[in-house]
Design a protein around this motif. Sequence first.
Motif, mmCIF file in Angstrom:
data_model
loop_
_atom_site.group_PDB
_atom_site.id
_atom_site.type_symbol
_atom_site.label_atom_id
_atom_site.label_comp_id
_atom_site.label_asym_id
_atom_site.label_seq_id
_atom_site.Cartn_x
_atom_site.Cartn_y
_atom_site.Cartn_z
ATOM 1 N N ALA A 208 0.850 -1.189 0.000
ATOM 2 C CA ALA A 208 0.000 0.000 0.000
ATOM 3 C C ALA A 208 0.887 1.241 0.000
ATOM 4 N N LYS A 209 0.303 2.355 -0.449
ATOM 5 C CA LYS A 209 1.056 3.610 -0.433
ATOM 6 C C LYS A 209 0.124 4.742 -0.062
ATOM 7 N N GLU A 210 0.549 5.564 0.860
ATOM 8 C CA GLU A 210 -0.232 6.773 1.160
ATOM 9 C C GLU A 210 0.710 7.958 1.236
ATOM 10 N N PHE A 211 0.180 9.121 0.861
ATOM 11 C CA PHE A 211 0.951 10.355 0.953
ATOM 12 C C PHE A 211 0.344 11.219 2.049
ATOM 13 N N THR A 212 1.170 12.058 2.664
ATOM 14 C CA THR A 212 0.661 13.023 3.633
ATOM 15 C C THR A 212 0.507 14.366 2.929
ATOM 16 N N ALA A 213 -0.711 14.892 2.928
ATOM 17 C CA ALA A 213 -0.976 16.182 2.290
ATOM 18 C C ALA A 213 -0.354 17.298 3.135
ATOM 19 N N PRO A 214 -0.166 18.493 2.553
ATOM 20 C CA PRO A 214 0.424 19.609 3.316
ATOM 21 C C PRO A 214 -0.365 19.927 4.598
ATOM 22 N N ASP A 215 -1.691 19.688 4.589
ATOM 23 C CA ASP A 215 -2.483 19.995 5.793
ATOM 24 C C ASP A 215 -2.444 18.848 6.812
ATOM 25 N N GLY A 216 -1.635 17.804 6.546
ATOM 26 C CA GLY A 216 -1.470 16.736 7.520
ATOM 27 C C GLY A 216 -2.386 15.550 7.304
ATOM 28 N N SER A 217 -3.371 15.698 6.413
ATOM 29 C CA SER A 217 -4.283 14.574 6.185
ATOM 30 C C SER A 217 -3.595 13.497 5.341
ATOM 31 N N ILE A 218 -4.045 12.253 5.541
ATOM 32 C CA ILE A 218 -3.444 11.107 4.859
ATOM 33 C C ILE A 218 -4.235 10.806 3.585
ATOM 34 N N ILE A 219 -3.540 10.748 2.457
ATOM 35 C CA ILE A 219 -4.205 10.431 1.197
ATOM 36 C C ILE A 219 -3.760 9.046 0.744
ATOM 37 N N PRO A 220 -4.703 8.061 0.761
ATOM 38 C CA PRO A 220 -4.312 6.738 0.263
ATOM 39 C C PRO A 220 -4.194 6.764 -1.256
ATOM 40 N N VAL A 221 -3.090 6.291 -1.774
ATOM 41 C CA VAL A 221 -2.856 6.307 -3.219
ATOM 42 C C VAL A 221 -2.987 4.896 -3.783
ATOM 43 N N VAL A 222 -2.455 3.932 -3.032
ATOM 44 C CA VAL A 222 -2.546 2.525 -3.440
ATOM 45 C C VAL A 222 -3.081 1.746 -2.247
ATOM 46 N N GLU A 223 -4.221 1.043 -2.449
ATOM 47 C CA GLU A 223 -4.742 0.190 -1.389
ATOM 48 C C GLU A 223 -3.951 -1.111 -1.372
ATOM 49 N N PRO A 224 -3.921 -1.808 -0.230
ATOM 50 C CA PRO A 224 -3.115 -3.034 -0.187
ATOM 51 C C PRO A 224 -3.443 -3.938 -1.379
ATOM 52 N N LEU A 225 -2.458 -4.216 -2.197
ATOM 53 C CA LEU A 225 -2.699 -5.066 -3.369
ATOM 54 C C LEU A 225 -1.522 -6.005 -3.584
ATOM 55 N N SER A 226 -1.810 -7.115 -4.222
ATOM 56 C CA SER A 226 -0.779 -8.114 -4.482
ATOM 57 C C SER A 226 -0.784 -8.482 -5.961
ATOM 58 N N ILE A 227 0.406 -8.499 -6.553
ATOM 59 C CA ILE A 227 0.546 -8.892 -7.959
ATOM 60 C C ILE A 227 1.781 -9.779 -8.041
ATOM 61 N N ASP A 228 1.691 -10.863 -8.788
ATOM 62 C CA ASP A 228 2.860 -11.692 -9.039
ATOM 63 C C ASP A 228 3.202 -11.653 -10.516
ATOM 64 N N VAL A 229 4.471 -11.505 -10.801
ATOM 65 C CA VAL A 229 4.918 -11.458 -12.194
ATOM 66 C C VAL A 229 5.930 -12.580 -12.393
ATOM 67 N N GLN A 230 5.750 -13.340 -13.475
ATOM 68 C CA GLN A 230 6.685 -14.439 -13.754
ATOM 69 C C GLN A 230 7.873 -13.928 -14.571
ATOM 70 N N GLU A 231 8.969 -14.664 -14.496
ATOM 71 C CA GLU A 231 10.160 -14.264 -15.248
ATOM 72 C C GLU A 231 9.850 -14.295 -16.748
#
Lengths: 267, 266
Positions: free
Chosen positions: B13-36
């Motif tokens: 997951a990824k979240e950014f903190t906005a200048p006003d201190g609030s948390i902005i979720p950018v990526v919700e917990p996700l799983s991806i598998d990639v084969q060679e």
Amino acid sequence: MDPPGAAWRDLIVFRAAPRPRQELWLSIGAFLAVLIVWLIVAESGLVHPQILPSPRAVMAAWWRLFTEAEYISDIGISVARVWAAFLASAVIAIPLGILMSGYRAITALFEPIIDFVRYLPVPALVPLTLIWLGIGEGSKVTLLWIGTFFQLILLIADDARRVPKEFIETGRTLGASDTALMKDVLLRAMLPNMVDSLRITLGWCWTYLIVAEIVASSSGIGYELWTARRYGKSPEVFAGILTIGIIGLASDQAIRFLHRRWFRYLH
Amino acid sequence: MANSSFIRIAQVAKEFTAPDGSIIPVVEPLSIDVQEGEFVVFVGPSGCGKTTVMRMVGGLETTSAGDIYLNGKRVEGPNRDKGMVFQSYSSFPWLTVLGNIRFGLKYRDDISADEKERIARHYLDLVGLTPFADYTINRISGGMRQRVAIARTLAANPLVLLMDEPFGALDALSRERLQIQLMDLRRAERKTVIFVTHDVDEAVLLADRIIVFSARPARVLADIAVSATLPEKRSLDILDIPEFRKIRRDVLALIRNEETRMEAAE
């Protein structure tokens, strides 16, 4: 094919294509126009020669300075002072500015001090440099150094910050260490802007040189200029001012020329 | 979950903190598998966070939660294993075309100088820029610049090639030519590729597999195995076959639906 006169007309069209040859003639023309106006006003007798000496009197004063007053050695010593201070500023400001752009701790440590010193009027520091270092070369070079170093370091840090993020990230994903990144990517990418920053700083060195030489010196262009004023020799004062202007113009043009040679990929 | 995937994005997951201190979720917990050797394309509405996911794989962004593994090793920052090609022209203007490709090998100490030169010229040739070897970057077109960037990245021999809308700034014809070239290159090199784009035609043309992301915060909406229906060797003619058009329609419908949902929410 352009119709005749089109090149000249482009000079007064908003955002038209560059016309280097016509622009050069215009610049030379402006320079000559100032000279002619000066000549006419001075020779007409409308203004007292003490206020505005004629170009011919200034040329004669120049001749006297070079033949009788060893003006060459004054010029030499002034140039040496400027370059000593300029190099001392550059040698410290370049690495420190780059580090400031990359490490927050270094910015936090130095920026308040730099900003404080940056706003101090340099002439106000003359008494201090005299108390600390006496009237030798040290106090003059130190004064010029204080006047330029604290400005230059911020210019260098800004040049480094303006390097596109993609260049840095490309370097990292190709396996560059932090030091390699600063040397091979950051420094190389910012170099053209840095040379411009150095060129501007060299100009400031000349401004402060005159302050230093007027207040506490027995040699140099500024000293000769101030001595001439004391004896009311305004042709010599004008000659001194023109000397500084010509040296400044020449070194500026020389660096611009080198800029075009070194960074051909930008031009 | 088996630990055998070449790239494993595990509950990241990824979240950014906005200048006003609030948390902005950018990526919700996700799983991806990639084969060679897989060519995976990320698509989704603009600003959905697909680039952020790819940048986290490249180690250019940290994860707020979860871990990413490449070849069994946890990703902890950028290095030569994760090659990156950006949308903006990132070729160094102070170097020539060949100089830029050589730069890709500069920090490899596993091979000799002669070997580096041979590899650099090999990739120069592979992207068709041998006649332009000594040109400076400002004298070549945008398409050529991207070919330089691709050759430079391949010369560094990364485990995975990460491409962030690499053809986004090109005109239609250059874009088509580079797409064909990339397919050829990729078949020759057998590289694992993650490719971000918002061009659905490009996605279906290039991909073994398309991951469709939701609007921000990013979730995986669909995981489409393109290679199950389309042949591996493709040309631009494939744009007209029904299987291609069906996948394209499905992906577009998903993205359109997301964009309508976002507009309704505002």
